[in-house]
Structure formats: structure tokens, C-alpha cells
Design a protein around this motif. Structure first.
Motif, PDB file in Angstrom:
ATOM      1  N   LEU A 283       0.836  -1.205   0.000  1.00 15.72           N
ATOM      2  CA  LEU A 283       0.000   0.000   0.000  1.00 15.72           C
ATOM      3  C   LEU A 283       0.868   1.251   0.000  1.00 15.72           C
ATOM      4  O   LEU A 283       0.590   2.224  -0.720  1.00 15.72           O
ATOM      5  CB  LEU A 283      -0.909  -0.015   1.225  1.00 15.72           C
ATOM      6  CG  LEU A 283      -2.017   1.038   1.301  1.00 15.72           C
ATOM      7  CD1 LEU A 283      -3.017   0.842   0.162  1.00 15.72           C
ATOM      8  CD2 LEU A 283      -2.723   0.960   2.643  1.00 15.72           C
ATOM      9  N   THR A 284       1.931   1.225   0.770  1.00 18.00           N
ATOM     10  CA  THR A 284       2.833   2.382   0.838  1.00 18.00           C
ATOM     11  C   THR A 284       3.538   2.614  -0.491  1.00 18.00           C
ATOM     12  O   THR A 284       3.627   3.746  -0.983  1.00 18.00           O
ATOM     13  CB  THR A 284       3.882   2.158   1.948  1.00 18.00           C
ATOM     14  OG1 THR A 284       3.217   1.906   3.186  1.00 18.00           O
ATOM     15  CG2 THR A 284       4.770   3.381   2.098  1.00 18.00           C
TER      16      THR A 284
ATOM     17  N   HIS B 242       1.527   4.163  -3.301  1.00 20.21           N
ATOM     18  CA  HIS B 242       1.199   5.590  -3.174  1.00 20.21           C
ATOM     19  C   HIS B 242       2.451   6.364  -2.745  1.00 20.21           C
ATOM     20  O   HIS B 242       2.365   7.286  -1.936  1.00 20.21           O
ATOM     21  CB  HIS B 242       0.065   5.778  -2.166  1.00 20.21           C
ATOM     22  CG  HIS B 242      -1.168   4.989  -2.504  1.00 20.21           C
ATOM     23  ND1 HIS B 242      -2.082   5.398  -3.442  1.00 20.21           N
ATOM     24  CD2 HIS B 242      -1.617   3.788  -2.037  1.00 20.21           C
ATOM     25  CE1 HIS B 242      -3.057   4.496  -3.540  1.00 20.21           C
ATOM     26  NE2 HIS B 242      -2.796   3.516  -2.698  1.00 20.21           N
ATOM     27  N   ARG B 243       3.572   5.971  -3.299  1.00 19.70           N
ATOM     28  CA  ARG B 243       4.857   6.535  -2.872  1.00 19.70           C
ATOM     29  C   ARG B 243       4.981   8.018  -3.199  1.00 19.70           C
ATOM     30  O   ARG B 243       5.614   8.775  -2.468  1.00 19.70           O
ATOM     31  CB  ARG B 243       6.003   5.750  -3.504  1.00 19.70           C
ATOM     32  CG  ARG B 243       5.957   5.730  -5.024  1.00 19.70           C
ATOM     33  CD  ARG B 243       6.966   4.757  -5.611  1.00 19.70           C
ATOM     34  NE  ARG B 243       8.322   5.173  -5.336  1.00 19.70           N
ATOM     35  CZ  ARG B 243       9.392   4.415  -5.609  1.00 19.70           C
ATOM     36  NH1 ARG B 243       9.215   3.213  -6.130  1.00 19.70           N
ATOM     37  NH2 ARG B 243      10.603   4.845  -5.363  1.00 19.70           N
TER      38      ARG B 243
ATOM     39  N   ILE C 240      -1.143  10.002  -2.917  1.00 18.33           N
ATOM     40  CA  ILE C 240      -2.220   9.030  -2.762  1.00 18.33           C
ATOM     41  C   ILE C 240      -3.057   9.035  -4.036  1.00 18.33           C
ATOM     42  O   ILE C 240      -3.675  10.049  -4.386  1.00 18.33           O
ATOM     43  CB  ILE C 240      -3.092   9.339  -1.534  1.00 18.33           C
ATOM     44  CG1 ILE C 240      -2.251   9.237  -0.253  1.00 18.33           C
ATOM     45  CG2 ILE C 240      -4.275   8.383  -1.466  1.00 18.33           C
ATOM     46  CD1 ILE C 240      -3.018   9.531   1.016  1.00 18.33           C
TER      47      ILE C 240
ATOM     48  N   SER D 247      -6.779  -0.635   5.899  1.00 19.94           N
ATOM     49  CA  SER D 247      -6.301   0.236   4.825  1.00 19.94           C
ATOM     50  C   SER D 247      -6.843   1.650   4.987  1.00 19.94           C
ATOM     51  O   SER D 247      -6.142   2.636   4.725  1.00 19.94           O
ATOM     52  CB  SER D 247      -6.716  -0.336   3.467  1.00 19.94           C
ATOM     53  OG  SER D 247      -6.099  -1.595   3.239  1.00 19.94           O
TER      54      SER D 247
ATOM     55  N   ALA E  81      -4.976   3.305   7.686  1.00 20.59           N
ATOM     56  CA  ALA E  81      -3.579   3.568   7.326  1.00 20.59           C
ATOM     57  C   ALA E  81      -3.414   4.816   6.462  1.00 20.59           C
ATOM     58  O   ALA E  81      -2.285   5.306   6.299  1.00 20.59           O
ATOM     59  CB  ALA E  81      -3.008   2.354   6.585  1.00 20.59           C
TER      60      ALA E  81
ATOM     61  N   LEU F 284       0.335   7.060   5.116  1.00 28.35           N
ATOM     62  CA  LEU F 284       0.976   6.726   3.852  1.00 28.35           C
ATOM     63  C   LEU F 284       1.940   7.811   3.381  1.00 28.35           C
ATOM     64  O   LEU F 284       2.858   7.531   2.606  1.00 28.35           O
ATOM     65  CB  LEU F 284      -0.096   6.483   2.772  1.00 28.35           C
ATOM     66  CG  LEU F 284      -1.009   5.279   2.997  1.00 28.35           C
ATOM     67  CD1 LEU F 284      -1.979   5.143   1.828  1.00 28.35           C
ATOM     68  CD2 LEU F 284      -0.199   4.000   3.165  1.00 28.35           C
ATOM     69  N   ARG F 285       1.749   9.035   3.854  1.00 31.61           N
ATOM     70  CA  ARG F 285       2.632  10.131   3.476  1.00 31.61           C
ATOM     71  C   ARG F 285       3.337  10.723   4.690  1.00 31.61           C
ATOM     72  O   ARG F 285       4.020  11.745   4.585  1.00 31.61           O
ATOM     73  CB  ARG F 285       1.825  11.241   2.776  1.00 31.61           C
ATOM     74  CG  ARG F 285       1.000  10.788   1.592  1.00 31.61           C
ATOM     75  CD  ARG F 285       1.863  10.309   0.441  1.00 31.61           C
ATOM     76  NE  ARG F 285       2.745  11.376  -0.020  1.00 31.61           N
ATOM     77  CZ  ARG F 285       3.902  11.162  -0.640  1.00 31.61           C
ATOM     78  NH1 ARG F 285       4.327   9.934  -0.845  1.00 31.61           N
ATOM     79  NH2 ARG F 285       4.645  12.177  -1.029  1.00 31.61           N
TER      80      ARG F 285
ATOM     81  N   TRP G   6       7.922   7.645   8.840  1.00 29.58           N
ATOM     82  CA  TRP G   6       7.705   6.256   9.239  1.00 29.58           C
ATOM     83  C   TRP G   6       7.594   6.054  10.752  1.00 29.58           C
ATOM     84  O   TRP G   6       6.874   5.143  11.185  1.00 29.58           O
ATOM     85  CB  TRP G   6       8.803   5.354   8.658  1.00 29.58           C
ATOM     86  CG  TRP G   6      10.191   5.577   9.205  1.00 29.58           C
ATOM     87  CD1 TRP G   6      11.173   6.345   8.672  1.00 29.58           C
ATOM     88  CD2 TRP G   6      10.741   4.999  10.392  1.00 29.58           C
ATOM     89  NE1 TRP G   6      12.302   6.305   9.444  1.00 29.58           N
ATOM     90  CE2 TRP G   6      12.061   5.469  10.506  1.00 29.58           C
ATOM     91  CE3 TRP G   6      10.257   4.129  11.350  1.00 29.58           C
ATOM     92  CZ2 TRP G   6      12.901   5.107  11.549  1.00 29.58           C
ATOM     93  CZ3 TRP G   6      11.091   3.756  12.402  1.00 29.58           C
ATOM     94  CH2 TRP G   6      12.395   4.250  12.508  1.00 29.58           C
TER      95      TRP G   6
ATOM     96  N   VAL H 250       3.359  -0.606   6.694  1.00 28.04           N
ATOM     97  CA  VAL H 250       3.417   0.784   6.233  1.00 28.04           C
ATOM     98  C   VAL H 250       4.683   1.457   6.757  1.00 28.04           C
ATOM     99  O   VAL H 250       5.376   2.172   6.022  1.00 28.04           O
ATOM    100  CB  VAL H 250       2.166   1.560   6.693  1.00 28.04           C
ATOM    101  CG1 VAL H 250       2.325   3.052   6.422  1.00 28.04           C
ATOM    102  CG2 VAL H 250       0.918   1.028   5.985  1.00 28.04           C
TER     103      VAL H 250
ATOM    104  N   ARG I 158       7.542   2.995   4.427  1.00 31.58           N
ATOM    105  CA  ARG I 158       7.934   4.404   4.521  1.00 31.58           C
ATOM    106  C   ARG I 158       9.414   4.541   4.863  1.00 31.58           C
ATOM    107  O   ARG I 158      10.094   5.449   4.359  1.00 31.58           O
ATOM    108  CB  ARG I 158       7.089   5.119   5.585  1.00 31.58           C
ATOM    109  CG  ARG I 158       5.626   5.329   5.218  1.00 31.58           C
ATOM    110  CD  ARG I 158       5.468   6.210   3.994  1.00 31.58           C
ATOM    111  NE  ARG I 158       6.113   7.514   4.176  1.00 31.58           N
ATOM    112  CZ  ARG I 158       6.451   8.325   3.175  1.00 31.58           C
ATOM    113  NH1 ARG I 158       6.238   7.948   1.930  1.00 31.58           N
ATOM    114  NH2 ARG I 158       7.005   9.488   3.419  1.00 31.58           N
TER     115      ARG I 158
END
Length: 320
Positions: free
Chosen positions: A64-65, A68-69, A72, A116, A119, A123-124, A127, A183, A187
């Protein structure tokens, strides 16, 4: 970009799929009478099952991370969410038909969908924040469990003091922690790549190739890329195979295991232990002697026949 993926994630997910099929095959052996009924609930098997669930959730968090590196991608996110949530609904419906008293209402797919959503803020984010959130969810059952959450409407949170009767149980606490840990790792990988690139010592982790190598076209990568379809299809196929096997070679009745579980249920229902034991032993021996279960593949019909034998035995041993 939607087709780009890290081969390592596919391989890891593929290994988890293999472990899942092995686990469910053992579960089915027990369910259909070819292995002890208590085997799926033994400590080693429970640990095996938990490790598989953790692997799926952790890999889902990393994937997932990485997906959407840069930002998103909302359309891709909601599409994936709808697919996973829809698959979870299918699992609920299917298990309700087969196990109406123990159907799956919050299993691994339900957890992946809900986790999800939780989370998204991480995601942005740096970490360490995802890591703190992961620890919070992992430790939650130990810190916040209370009888106040024992209601059927709140048990999916995972903070109740009793575990519901269900075939797959992955509540938000602690299992969201596994996805958030993924995640955090994702990150951290991206952060390390960004710092290395800024310092001239390296670049971001290379984007995967659109054309897979010959190794990445292997069966393990195939399983990883199609894990959701395999998850939904493998148990119905296994059930069909074992049903056919039961018709060809009915399993022997495990008298000792049957008597132990039967006696426990009888005593829990308020029966006297001696009468319960005698009645359950009588039921097992009479079922073997009369061959009442031979060729019977339908679980409801097997249960009905056992109930009839049990009633005759209870009547016999309950007389003064």
C-alpha cells in the motif's frame, strides 16, 4: 505504474498463499474426520495460522505504501478497497451458508479493508508515526480490553474479553498493527532512498520492470499476483475434493476424540458427567457398529443420525 510491483512482494505473498493452503488443508482433514478434531485448535496450529495472517497484513501494508509513494492515488485506492471489501462480503455470505453458527463476520479480508482506511494518514507521514500507531494497535488488547466491548456489535474491534465463535477472526486490535507495521517499513525504505538520493549516494528503490524476468514468471510469483482469487477459490475446491474423498473412503470415527468433545458439550449443557460419558461412548460405539454414517457425506445428515443414536443412548443411561 498500476502494473509495476516489486518482485519480492509477490514472492512473499506467494509464500503466504502456500502456507495458507497447507493450513486449510490440515483444517479440512480435521473437519472431515481424517485427523483429530482438536488439531486446528492446538497451540502450534494456532501459531501457524496467526503467522500467515500477520504475513498477509504486513505485505499489504508495504504494498500500500509503495503504491502511493509519490501521492495518494485515490482512484486506485478506492478501486482496491472496493475489491477487497466485496471479497470480504462474499466470504461472509459463503461461510454463513456453510457455518451459520460460526460464519466469518470479521476475518482477514475485512481487516485488510478496514485497516487500509486507518492507514491512509500514515501513507505520506514519517515512518516513526506509522510505527507508533502499529505498536498502539498491537498492544491494544492488553491495554484496553474490557467486558464493555463484549457486545456483538463491538467485538470486531478486538477489545472484548471473550472470543466469538467464528471460522476466521482478525479484529482491528491487534491485527491493524501488522498492516501499519508494513506501512512503517515501506515508509522507512522510501525515506532511506530519498536521503541516499539527496546525498548523491544512491537513488530511490528502482521501480519494478513492466516486463517480468523469467524468474518472476514462476509459480511463486503467480500465486502472489493472484492471491485474492486463490484465497476465495481454494477452500471451495478443497471442500469439493474432501467431499468426494469421504464418498470414496469414509473416515473412521475417532471414538476417543468424539467422546471427549461430546462429553464436554453435554456437561456444559448441564448434564451429569457420568451419564454424559456413558451416553457419548454409547453413541460412538453404536455409530460404528451400525455403520450409520457410512456413505453419508452431508454434515447435517451425519449430525441428524448421530443425534438419533445419542438420544437412544441417553434414554438408556439416564434411567435409574
Amino acid at each position: 505504474m498500476t502494473q509495476r510491483r516489486w518482485g519480492a512482494l509477490d514472492a512473499a505473498r506467494g509464500l503466504a498463499v502456500v502456507a495458507m493452503i497447507v493450513f486449510h488443508s490440515i483444517w479440512d482433514l480435521s473437519y472431515f474426520g481424517y485427523a483429530p478434531a482438536t488439531l486446528p485448535w492446538s497451540a502450534p496450529m494456532r501459531l501457524f495460522g496467526h503467522s500467515i495472517a500477520f504475513a498477509f497484513l504486513f505485505v499489504a501494508g508495504v504494498a500500500l505504501t509503495l503504491a502511493h509513494r509519490d501521492c495518494i492515488r485515490w482512484r486506485a485506492f478506492w478501486r482496491r478497497f472496493a475489491i477487497v471489501a466485496g471479497a470480504a462480503a462474499l466470504v461472509t455470505i459463503g461461510t454463513y451458508v456453510v457455518f451459520p453458527s460460526a460464519y466469518v463476520f470479521f476475518g482477514i479480508l475485512h481487516c485488510i479493508a478496514a485497516a487500509s482506511l486507518l492507514a491512509l494518514p500514515f501513507l505520506r507521514a514519517p515512518w516513526p508515526l506509522a510505527l507508533v500507531a502499529a505498536v498502539f494497535f498491537l498492544a491494544g488488547p492488553e491495554l484496553f480490553a474490557s467486558p464493555a466491548f463484549n457486545s456483538n456489535w463491538l467485538q470486531w474491534l478486538g477489545l472484548s474479553t471473550s472470543e466469538p465463535m467464528t471460522q476466521d477472526w482478525r479484529p482491528l486490535f491487534p491485527w491493524t498493527g501488522a498492516l501499519l507495521l508494513g506501512v512503517a517499513v515501506g515508509r522507512a525504505i522510501l525515506s532511506h532512498g530519498e536521503k541516499a538520493g539527496a546525498g548523491g549516494e544512491g537513488v530511490l528503490p528502482q521501480a519494478p520492470r513492466l516486463v517480468a524476468t523469467s524468474a518472476e514468471r514462476g509459480w511463486l510469483f503467480f500465486l502472489g499476483r493472484h492471491s485474492l482469487i486463490i484465497y476465495l477459490a481454494h477452500q471451495p475446491l478443497l471442500f469439493a475434493l474432501f467431499t468426494a474423498l469421504v464418498a470414496l473412503a469414509p473416515p473412521p470415527i475417532d471414538t476417543a476424540d468424539f467422546v471427549a468433545s461430546c462429553e464436554a458439550r453435554c456437561v456444559e449443557a448441564g448434564g451429569k458427567r457420568k451419564i454424559c460419558y456413558d451416553g457419548c461412548l454409547c453413541t460412538a460405539l453404536e455409530a460404528v457398529r451400525s455403520k450409520a454414517l457410512e456413505g453419508v457425506t452431508d454434515e447435517k445428515e451425519r449430525g441428524r443420525r448421530l443425534d438419533e443414536i445419542a438420544q437412544r443412548c441417553v434414554d438408556r443411561y439416564s434411567k435409574p
